[in-house]
Design an enzyme around this catalytic site. Structure first.
Site, PDB file in Angstrom:
ATOM      1  N   TYR A   6       1.891   8.511  -2.881  1.00  0.00           N
ATOM      2  CA  TYR A   6       1.022   9.432  -3.598  1.00  0.00           C
ATOM      3  C   TYR A   6       0.083  10.150  -2.653  1.00  0.00           C
ATOM      4  O   TYR A   6      -0.033   9.785  -1.479  1.00  0.00           O
ATOM      5  CB  TYR A   6       0.234   8.699  -4.697  1.00  0.00           C
ATOM      6  CG  TYR A   6      -0.937   7.862  -4.222  1.00  0.00           C
ATOM      7  CD1 TYR A   6      -0.751   6.666  -3.546  1.00  0.00           C
ATOM      8  CD2 TYR A   6      -2.252   8.283  -4.464  1.00  0.00           C
ATOM      9  CE1 TYR A   6      -1.842   5.904  -3.123  1.00  0.00           C
ATOM     10  CE2 TYR A   6      -3.342   7.523  -4.044  1.00  0.00           C
ATOM     11  CZ  TYR A   6      -3.128   6.343  -3.376  1.00  0.00           C
ATOM     12  OH  TYR A   6      -4.202   5.597  -2.953  1.00  0.00           O
TER      13      TYR A   6
ATOM     14  N   ARG B 122       0.960  14.372   5.475  1.00  0.00           N
ATOM     15  CA  ARG B 122       0.982  12.904   5.330  1.00  0.00           C
ATOM     16  C   ARG B 122       2.006  12.475   4.281  1.00  0.00           C
ATOM     17  O   ARG B 122       2.665  11.441   4.441  1.00  0.00           O
ATOM     18  CB  ARG B 122      -0.399  12.368   4.977  1.00  0.00           C
ATOM     19  CG  ARG B 122      -0.409  10.832   4.931  1.00  0.00           C
ATOM     20  CD  ARG B 122      -1.785  10.264   4.742  1.00  0.00           C
ATOM     21  NE  ARG B 122      -2.370  10.705   3.491  1.00  0.00           N
ATOM     22  CZ  ARG B 122      -3.656  10.576   3.170  1.00  0.00           C
ATOM     23  NH1 ARG B 122      -4.485   9.994   4.003  1.00  0.00           N
ATOM     24  NH2 ARG B 122      -4.106  11.006   2.011  1.00  0.00           N
TER      25      ARG B 122
ATOM     26  N   GLU C   7     -10.771  -1.048   6.392  1.00  0.00           N
ATOM     27  CA  GLU C   7     -11.212   0.171   5.688  1.00  0.00           C
ATOM     28  C   GLU C   7     -11.755  -0.225   4.323  1.00  0.00           C
ATOM     29  O   GLU C   7     -11.749  -1.401   3.967  1.00  0.00           O
ATOM     30  CB  GLU C   7     -10.052   1.164   5.556  1.00  0.00           C
ATOM     31  CG  GLU C   7      -8.855   0.612   4.817  1.00  0.00           C
ATOM     32  CD  GLU C   7      -7.619   1.508   4.852  1.00  0.00           C
ATOM     33  OE1 GLU C   7      -7.747   2.734   4.951  1.00  0.00           O
ATOM     34  OE2 GLU C   7      -6.511   0.935   4.766  1.00  0.00           O
TER      35      GLU C   7
ATOM     36  N   LYS D 281       1.118   5.715   2.336  1.00  0.00           N
ATOM     37  CA  LYS D 281       0.257   5.802   1.152  1.00  0.00           C
ATOM     38  C   LYS D 281       1.060   5.464  -0.100  1.00  0.00           C
ATOM     39  O   LYS D 281       1.458   6.341  -0.870  1.00  0.00           O
ATOM     40  CB  LYS D 281      -0.371   7.211   1.068  1.00  0.00           C
ATOM     41  CG  LYS D 281      -1.571   7.269   0.135  1.00  0.00           C
ATOM     42  CD  LYS D 281      -2.398   8.508   0.404  1.00  0.00           C
ATOM     43  CE  LYS D 281      -3.498   8.749  -0.603  1.00  0.00           C
ATOM     44  NZ  LYS D 281      -4.508   7.702  -0.681  1.00  0.00           N
TER      45      LYS D 281
ATOM     46  N   ARG E 202      17.433  -2.569 -13.230  1.00  0.00           N
ATOM     47  CA  ARG E 202      16.517  -3.126 -12.243  1.00  0.00           C
ATOM     48  C   ARG E 202      17.315  -3.794 -11.122  1.00  0.00           C
ATOM     49  O   ARG E 202      18.133  -4.679 -11.400  1.00  0.00           O
ATOM     50  CB  ARG E 202      15.575  -4.144 -12.896  1.00  0.00           C
ATOM     51  CG  ARG E 202      14.589  -4.777 -11.917  1.00  0.00           C
ATOM     52  CD  ARG E 202      13.583  -5.657 -12.642  1.00  0.00           C
ATOM     53  NE  ARG E 202      12.606  -6.205 -11.718  1.00  0.00           N
ATOM     54  CZ  ARG E 202      12.732  -7.384 -11.089  1.00  0.00           C
ATOM     55  NH1 ARG E 202      13.783  -8.156 -11.301  1.00  0.00           N
ATOM     56  NH2 ARG E 202      11.800  -7.801 -10.248  1.00  0.00           N
TER      57      ARG E 202
END
Ligand code: PDD
Length: 286
Positions: free
Chosen positions: A33, A52, A182, A150, A101
């Site tokens: 994301y 990114r 962070e 991310k 799945r």
């Protein structure tokens, strides 16, 4: 006004947008994301976020369903349709919905899922917290080892936010092997004199788009920047502390684990960086 969102090629009212229960983003957190801020109806550092995103996708061998130009158009169209002046645009791309799945990735021709939506945040650039600063606690970093990608795997950061709330704080800085990595959804900094210290890039942290711009502006303003690990003990002795992210820009931290940082009020270096960042990024917005 009903929010218009974007799903797999269509602009739809939010209550009509659906994805499959077999989507791998839902079942495996197999998705990435980006969050891009909007000021004056324009996108802040779209180029950085798009670059990114490409990197995150390629690290996971995931295809993008759109080109960067198309992505820019979708962002702009959502800003227009939802009349966003200040706010955020959330973008998510997942490996799509397989037939069932299965841990193994589906066939490469499985179409990725792409979703974007806006979040209106009037007053984002002038938030009360940017004037008072936020309180941060430290917690152990229990995330996986590829934090430079991310991904939508955000359960531990959510837990961290809840730990902060329970402690009467606003956010948490995560600590690994004695050093701060962070914040739950931001990069962490301390200031000593004219020197800004923030952790070096690596797999341990997200390579913040705001971080890259802020460090560039800091160097241009003749401030000293040290990209290295620091401990909570060092942070508690600092003159100032702050965080950066697309949703907070440059945000002062005035308390660490219940102890005031410096004077206990937002400091001048942080205030200056926030001002430079907002001024320069507004000028460059698209
Ligand atoms: N979070 N570190 C982490 C773990 C993050 O989730 C984020 C961003 C950042 C800052 O990156 P950037 O400057 O590119 O926004 C650092 C976004 C805002 C979010 O999850 O909402």
């Amino acid at each position: 006004m009903t929010r218009t969102v974007y799903v797999n090629g269509s602009y739809l009212p939010e209550d009509q947008a659906t994805i499959s229960i077999f989507d791998r983003g839902f079942l495996f957190a197999d998705g990435v994301y980006e969050v891009t801020s909007v000021l004056d109806g324009k996108l802040i550092d779209f180029g950085g976020h798009a670059a990114r995103l490409d990197r995150s996708l390629s690290e996971l061998e995931m295809a993008s369903p759109v080109t960067t130009d198309e992505l820019l158009e979708i962002h702009r169209e959502l800003v227009r349709l939802n009349e966003i002046d200040e706010g955020l645009i959330y973008l998510q791309i997942t490996r799509g919905a397989a037939a069932d799945r299965d841990f193994a990735y589906p066939a490469p021709d499985t179409p990725p899922t792409i979703v974007l939506f806006t979040q209106a945040k009037p007053g984002l650039a002038d938030s009360p917290a940017s004037k008072t600063g936020i309180k941060v606690i430290s917690i152990e970093d229990q995330r996986w080892g590829r934090r430079d990608i991310k991904t939508v795997q955000l359960l531990y950061p959510s837990m961290g936010k809840m730990m902060a709330k329970a402690a009467g704080a606003d956010d948490a800085w995560m600590v690994e092997d004695g050093a701060v990595t962070e914040g739950t959804s931001n990069n962490a900094y301390i200031v000593k004199g004219n020197t800004i210290v923030t952790r070096q890039l690596g797999n341990e942290i997200l390579h913040g788009i705001t971080r890259a711009a802020v460090l560039r502006f800091a160097r241009e303003a003749q401030m000293k920047v040290e990209e290295r690990a620091f401990t909570m003990e060092e942070a508690k002795e600092a003159d100032e502390a702050f965080i950066t992210s697309a949703s907070t820009f440059v945000m002062p931290v005035v308390e660490l684990d219940g102890q005031p940082v410096g004077t206990g009020a937002p400091g001048p270096v942080t205030a200056r960086l926030r001002e430079i960042y907002l001024d320069e990024m507004r000028k460059a917005a698209v």
